[in-house]
Scaffold this motif. Structure first.
Motif, short mmCIF file in Angstrom:
data_model
loop_
_atom_site.label_atom_id
_atom_site.label_comp_id
_atom_site.label_asym_id
_atom_site.label_seq_id
_atom_site.Cartn_x
_atom_site.Cartn_y
_atom_site.Cartn_z
N SER A 1 3.21 11.23 2.04
CA SER A 1 4.28 10.25 2.27
C SER A 1 4.71 9.59 0.96
O SER A 1 3.90 9.34 0.07
CB SER A 1 3.84 9.18 3.28
OG SER A 1 2.70 8.50 2.80
N ALA B 1 4.21 4.70 5.91
CA ALA B 1 3.68 5.69 4.96
C ALA B 1 2.18 5.87 5.15
O ALA B 1 1.67 7.00 5.13
CB ALA B 1 4.00 5.25 3.53
N THR C 1 9.93 7.05 3.52
CA THR C 1 10.13 5.87 4.36
C THR C 1 10.27 4.63 3.47
O THR C 1 9.79 4.61 2.33
CB THR C 1 8.95 5.68 5.34
OG1 THR C 1 9.16 4.49 6.12
CG2 THR C 1 7.63 5.58 4.60
N HIS D 1 6.99 6.19 -0.27
CA HIS D 1 7.66 4.99 0.22
C HIS D 1 8.26 4.20 -0.95
O HIS D 1 7.84 4.31 -2.10
CB HIS D 1 6.69 4.12 1.04
CG HIS D 1 5.58 3.49 0.24
ND1 HIS D 1 5.67 2.24 -0.30
CD2 HIS D 1 4.35 3.97 -0.10
CE1 HIS D 1 4.54 1.95 -0.94
NE2 HIS D 1 3.73 2.99 -0.83
#
Length: 884
Positions: free
Chosen positions: A202, A318, A312, A204
């Motif tokens: 992820s 995340a 995100t 962010h």
């Protein structure tokens, strides 16, 4: 703010009304004296509005006047267009119907005449009552904020380059465990097995920081291209809809869905089947952890090292989606990256003059390393890139981002950029809000819609298309649009709009009621422009909503939707004053009956439809105002019976299948505006047709081309084509009959820049020298056995301007070419060529060659291309599918 918007939109409506009066002078002759008075008052009001919007739209008194002016102008528009529609339909009636309705018609004309006279007095009174404010609008000293006449759809390709984040890309690649070829060989077997499991990473960061840009940088990284056969990006957005996301993935995988009612579970299985090879999927803009929970079942763990990247804004999301891997927090830009990004967006030479560097440093401090702020500010500075006073003004107006309210301040950056736009471009920018989030917008369609909506003013020396291209270039220059795909020749083909900018467009346009998005339980009865996604189309049409004031109806969808209700009259019945109707993403089953109400929409300028009819009937000949006609049909051919030669304003006719044109009669008018005809049956293109289409720029021809050309190259078709001095783009698609020959270069259009041949079956060494003699040719596409034979030896002195060469599906085995045979070649694309095993060695010495793309060729050809790249590392080599 509200008044500024009103001024921008009215700035396009009033000129449209004046043009409407001018074009319909004969039709409205019975009331022309009254309308002439109205026209004069509109002229004066327009001058007032232009000064108002450009100089003093923030004046409190004038802002209070804006709503009254809007109401007056809209009232004029309603009355005028209603008058023209009623008069047009009355004149279309037969003798008996006219006789029955003549008394009522005369009564209506008299009533409308009185209304127009009253309107003229009210418009004049509005202007007179506020005459005292006009002297306040003193002409100030202005720097250049006009539209550059040099703006082209080519734009500035270097500005597409991704700046910075090299270290961030490397960090994410490490998290993905993507290695170079050498690193892969040195990795232990146990580690390789561990890394073969599906992994989710992820990223962010706040709004405007560049998460999507970083994801795209990773997707196009050379090591990524080598590692993953499937690489796609799909957006989720705040309004998460699982079905739309799944369909978006399937589109990227080029998997078509015939059943639009397929369940989500079936779509998930389709996606899982499509992701059977090693994949890297970016799931962009995830707002909630539950969205990922709902979606992750579509991503199979095939134990082949596949990866998913989530982007995100929320750190909690995340951490939730990848608990086993520390989320990557995207940083703000470093000072040197921010400086490079700003300069690239402002100066084509990427250098800032010494005297501007102190101001540049202060502006960058305010932007605080946020890419979106830098890009938008750069767009403002580019209007006057070397004017120190302009830079100082921008510095004073740019809001600092050093506090915690960065998100709120971004809106001020966009507002500042919007305010600095030329007033004629503002409605064009706001209009982009009609397109759904993350939709790849076709540039040609945007330009035609702007023209049809009346946003593009008439110009003495430039065509409407040319002016629209300049407006588009202005938005690209201001970094208010993101360049998507480019054509092979480098022109911008598609674009996108950042979701933050799109939100701004929707919010700002709402004040003016420029357009309204249709959702459940909305009442669009007073709106002049409506847009919806396909899912709401049926509900709106079947709901019987009043649409008396609607001028534009647009429905967009990522995938084709079917409308199976009987549409013979229901679809077009509510829209009496419609100018723009785009429902091409909705397949309509007409059950063999053409909608009878469609020919009554005499104001139509743009129509795009998708249906199952075999012909366009004669009744459509009444659409004399039509400028763009786009027809998709499921039938193999389309018979156009409507007299398009009487549609003297038509500038674009496009069909997805071979269309036959109606005969040109002696009394037919010349189509002086027609620039695009595609795709037309070869037998429809008579001498009379070419006599009436002398301004054509783009032409697509399909059919039995072999029967139209003699063995010596003589051909009535090419004899006519060579007289089209404006023709730049030609596509020839033959059926099973091969072209026997080509005429000499002097019998081909002399200004031809782009030529595409399909199934023409020409011989390499006999006919290629003829194409080589086309001095302006920049792009040559040879598809589906356009040329046949095992050997091609290029001739010296040909293809002087050729930049792009595409060859697909041919039996070529031996190709000999010298470096100076193709002196300007930049891009070579070879697809589905199995017999050619060796690249011409002289490609190594072509000084301008930048890129070679190979798709589904053989391994020996790939090896020879790699050998060329080794000696010329600056050449980008793309191989599909990737070798393992």
């Amino acid at each position: 703010m509200e008044a500024a918007v009103v001024g921008a939109v009215l700035g396009s409506i009033i000129p449209y009304l004046l043009q409407l009066i001018k074009e319909n002078r004969e039709l409205i002759s019975s009331n022309y004296k009254k309308i002439d008075d109205l026209s004069k008052n509109l002229h004066l009001l327009n001058k007032f509005m232009v000064k108002y919007t450009e100089d003093h739209y923030k004046d409190d008194i004038l802002m209070g006047l804006a709503e009254e002016i809007r109401m007056r102008v809209y009232e004029v528009e309603d009355v005028l267009e209603t008058y023209i529609v009623e008069e047009s339909l009355y004149k279309k009636k037969n003798f008996v119907r006219k006789a029955v309705g003549s008394l009522k018609h005369l009564s209506d004309l008299k009533s409308i005449g009185k209304t127009i006279q009253e309107l003229s007095k009210r418009v004049e009174q509005t202007r007179s009552d506020n005459r005292g404010y006009v002297p306040v609008l003193v002409e100030g000293v202005k720097r250049n904020n006009a539209i550059s006449k040099d703006n082209q759809l080519e734009g500035y390709p270097e500005a597409d380059r991704i700046i910075g984040f090299e270290d961030a890309a490397d960090d994410v690649l490490k998290l993905l465990a993507v290695k170079s070829e050498a690193e892969e060989q040195s990795t232990s077997e146990a580690a390789q097995q561990s890394e073969s499991k599906l992994k989710v990473v992820s990223i962010h960061g706040m709004l405007g920081l560049g998460k999507t840009t970083l994801a795209n940088k990773i997707l196009t990284d050379q090591n990524t291209e080598y590692e993953f056969l499937t690489r796609i990006l799909v957006s989720v957005t705040k309004k998460y809809e699982k079905k739309e996301v799944l369909l978006s993935i399937l589109r990227s995988l080029k998997i078509s869905i015939s059943d639009q009612n397929m369940s989500e579970a079936d779509l998930v299985n389709k996606v899982r089947d499509g992701l059977k090879y090693r994949y890297l999927v970016v799931v962009d803009d995830v707002w909630e952890g539950e969205h990922w929970d709902n979606l992750k079942g579509a991503f199979p763990d095939n134990n082949n090292g596949s990866r998913v990247i989530i982007t995100t804004r929320e750190v909690r999301v995340a951490k939730y989606v990848s608990p086993k891997c520390e989320p990557y927090q995207l940083r703000f830009m470093k000072p040197e990256e921010a400086e490079e990004l700003l300069r690239m967006k402002v100066f084509e030479e990427n250098k800032c003059p010494e005297e501007l560097k102190p101001i540049e440093r202060l502006i960058l401090e305010k932007c605080d390393g946020l890419p979106l702020a830098i890009v938008v500010t750069g767009g403002i500075l580019k209007a006057n890139p070397k004017d120190a006073n302009w830079w100082k003004d921008v510095l004073d107006e740019v809001p600092p981002l050093v506090d915690k309210k960065r998100v709120e301040r971004i809106d001020r950056y966009i507002r500042l950029s919007y305010d600095k736009l030329h007033h004629e471009v503002k409605p064009c920018f706001l209009y982009l809000g009609v397109f759904p989030e993350n939709l790849e917008i076709q540039v040609w369609k945007v330009l035609q819609l702007w023209i049809a909506e009346g946003f593009i003013p008439q110009h003495e020396t430039a065509s409407l298309e040319r002016m629209a291209e300049q407006y588009f270039g202005e938005l690209v220059d201001r970094n208010l649009l993101i360049v998507g795909k480019r054509t092979l020749s480098g022109k911008i083909k598609t674009c996108r709009i950042h979701d933050t900018l799109r939100d701004f467009c929707k919010k700002t346009a709402k004040v003016e009621d420029l357009f309204q998005a249709i959702h459940k339980n909305t009442n669009p009865s007073s709106s002049r422009r409506l847009c919806c996604i396909n899912a709401q189309f049926s509900e709106y049409i079947l709901g019987g909503q009043p649409a008396d004031k609607v001028r534009s109806f647009l429905s967009f969808g990522q995938d084709e939707t079917k409308y199976n209700e009987d549409p013979s009259s229901s679809i077009f019945k509510p829209f009496k004053l419609l100018r723009v109707f785009d429902i091409s993403s909705i397949y309509i089953n007409f059950h063999g009956r053409f909608p009878t109400k469609l020919p009554n929409l005499v104001l139509l300028k743009f129509i795009a439809i998708n249906f199952n009819l075999k012909n366009l009937p004669k009744s459509m000949s009444s659409l004399r105002n039509l400028e763009a006609l786009i027809v998709h049909t499921t039938e193999p051919t389309l018979d156009i019976q409507a007299d398009i030669w009487m549609m003297t304003k038509l500038r674009l006719l496009h069909t997805n299948t071979t269309a036959s044109l109606p005969e040109c009669h002696d009394q037919s008018s010349s189509s002086e505006y027609l620039q695009t005809l595609s795709t037309i049956s070869s037998h429809s293109l008579t001498k009379e047709v070419f006599e009436r289409t002398k301004k054509l720029k783009k032409l697509g021809i399909s059919g039995s081309l072999g029967t139209l050309v003699k063995t010596n190259g003589d051909s009535d078709l090419f004899e006519c084509l060579c007289r089209l001095s404006s023709l730049e783009n030609l596509r020839l698609h033959s059926d099973e009959s091969k072209l026997l020959a080509l005429p000499q270069p002097d019998k081909l259009p002399k200004n031809l820049k782009r030529l595409s041949l399909h199934k023409t079956g020409l011989e390499w060494n006999n006919h290629m020298p003829i194409l080589g003699g086309l001095q302006s040719l920049e792009v040559l596409k040879l598809k589906d056995k356009a040329f046949v034979g095992v050997e091609w030896k290029t001739e010296k002195g040909g293809f002087r301007s050729l930049k792009v060469l595409f060859i697909g599906d041919t039996d070529l085995e031996n190709w000999e070419v010298k470096a100076d045979d193709l002196p300007e070649l930049r891009w070579l694309i070879l697809k589905h060529i199995k017999s050619l095993e060796q690249m011409p060695s002289d490609f190594e010495h072509m000084k301008n060659l930048e890129r070679i793309d190979l798709e589904r060729t053989n391994r020996w050809l790939v090896k020879s291309a790699k050998d060329i790249q080794k000696s010329r590392p600056q050449i980008k080599l793309s191989v599909y599918p990737p070798e393992k």
